[in-house]
Design an enzyme around this catalytic site. Structure first.
Site, short mmCIF file in Angstrom:
data_model
loop_
_atom_site.label_atom_id
_atom_site.label_comp_id
_atom_site.label_asym_id
_atom_site.label_seq_id
_atom_site.Cartn_x
_atom_site.Cartn_y
_atom_site.Cartn_z
N PRO A 74 -5.22 -12.53 22.24
CG PRO A 74 -4.23 -12.70 19.87
CD PRO A 74 -3.92 -12.18 21.17
CD GLU A 75 -5.84 -16.87 26.87
OE1 GLU A 75 -6.03 -18.23 27.10
OE2 GLU A 75 -6.27 -16.07 27.67
CG HIS A 123 -3.03 1.41 16.15
ND1 HIS A 123 -1.88 1.74 16.55
CD2 HIS A 123 -3.98 2.16 17.16
CE1 HIS A 123 -1.72 2.53 17.29
NE2 HIS A 123 -2.81 2.87 17.85
NE ARG A 155 -0.17 -3.76 25.14
CZ ARG A 155 -0.47 -4.46 26.13
NH1 ARG A 155 -1.60 -4.94 26.38
NH2 ARG A 155 0.48 -4.42 27.13
CE LYS A 170 7.53 -27.80 33.10
NZ LYS A 170 8.01 -26.61 32.82
#
Length: 293
Positions: free
Chosen positions: A2-3, A104, A123, A166
DNA sequence: CCGCGGGCCTGAGAGC
DNA sequence: TGCTCTCAGGCCCGCG
């Protein structure tokens, strides 16, 4: 998984069944996810009313009546599903467990609304943690997060400033949650494509020029806004694990322009390019070398 | 301080 | 069929 768009989709799905409802009981069905659960994790949630459900970057934050906050992260494969009572039944009647495929299903909230909320995470890169409301600003997972990409303070000037000095690629900079908080591999690739900017470009080339943000920075912010808003409207992208809380898939994956499209034709009007894939900082980058510069 | 590579987990899919 | 290998939407940690 998920973003930001997927997490926001989950938040919108959970909000109606969580906000204003009480957690009658909570179950942690194993000892750990990414981290061990806090001692008495489930017990501390029991009886708490959820007064609000918010999101910061890819984190969900449930405000509890006690003044504590339940911090939740979905990792790569986490999902929530809401199991509603079939009829208007007496609250307190539980509906979980159901179905066979529950190995899960790691956390279950039985809500006073009658709904059961199940957190599934094969996971186990996700986690849940209870913190005091006053600790939010000191919380290690939250304290270094950059601006919300859909928030008011995120604009071309802010992005340009964050890019000053950066030494990394634009792709890596956008994945850095300190620069902007909530993008992941899919939406970085998609936003760069929509802005026609190369993922290999040096992030510093977007930096402020004489106090003015560059046009590239403006384009990129615009692309980020567009792609995130469209993805939220689509209920997120379902590649394998992501589901809306109803169990339905998201459908933004059908709108991908580059992600997972290696070897396919570029969709920019008039561009004859082909989508390429290469690895940057250990993650796949998808892009069109012809129209992204 | 910064940027990078490895590691944490399980499961799906490809290739043999 | 079944084995082995690679890869996956995130993030933390230790190294140089």
């Amino acid at each position: 998984m998920p973003e930001l768009p997927e997490v926001e989709t989950v938040r919108r799905g959970l909000q109606p069944v969580m906000e204003g409802a009480r957690i009658v009981t909570a179950e942690a069905r194993r000892g750990d996810l990414r981290f061990p659960f806090q001692p008495d994790f489930a017990k501390r949630l029991q009886g708490q009313t959820v007064t609000g459900l918010g999101r910061r970057a890819k984190y969900l934050l449930a405000d509890l009546g006690s003044g504590d906050v339940l911090l939740m992260h979905l990792g790569m494969s986490g999902s929530f599903r809401v199991i509603k009572p079939e009829h208007e039944e007496t609250p307190g009647e539980f509906h979980y467990p159901r179905g066979k495929d529950s190995v899960h299903d790691h956390v279950v909230f039985h809500m006073s609304s009658g709904a059961d909320i199940v957190f599934n995470d094969p996971r186990r890169f996700g986690f849940m943690k209870i913190i005091g409301r006053g600790e939010i600003e000191r919380e290690p997972h939250l304290k270094d997060l950059g601006p919300e990409p859909l928030g008011n303070e995120f604009d071309a000037a802010m992005l340009a400033r964050a890019c000053v000095g950066k030494k990394t690629s634009l792709k890596a900079a956008l994945l850095d949650q300190r620069v902007v908080a909530g993008l992941g591999n899919i939406y970085v690739c998609e936003a760069l494509f929509r802005a026609h900017l190369s993922p290999r470009r040096l992030a510093a080339t977007l930096a402020t020029k004489k106090g003015e943000p560059t046009d590239h920075a403006r384009r990129l912010v615009e692309a980020i806004h567009t792609v995130l808003n469209e993805a939220i409207r689509a209920g997120g992208s379902s590649l394998r694990d992501h589901r809306q809380t109803s169990g339905e898939l998201g459908y933004f994956q059908h709108s991908f322009q580059v992600y997972d499209r290696e070897g396919e034709p570029c969709r920019t009007d008039g561009c004859e390019g082909v989508v390429k894939r290469f690895v940057q900082n250990g993650r796949s980058t998808f892009w069109c070398p012809k129209c992204q510069r």
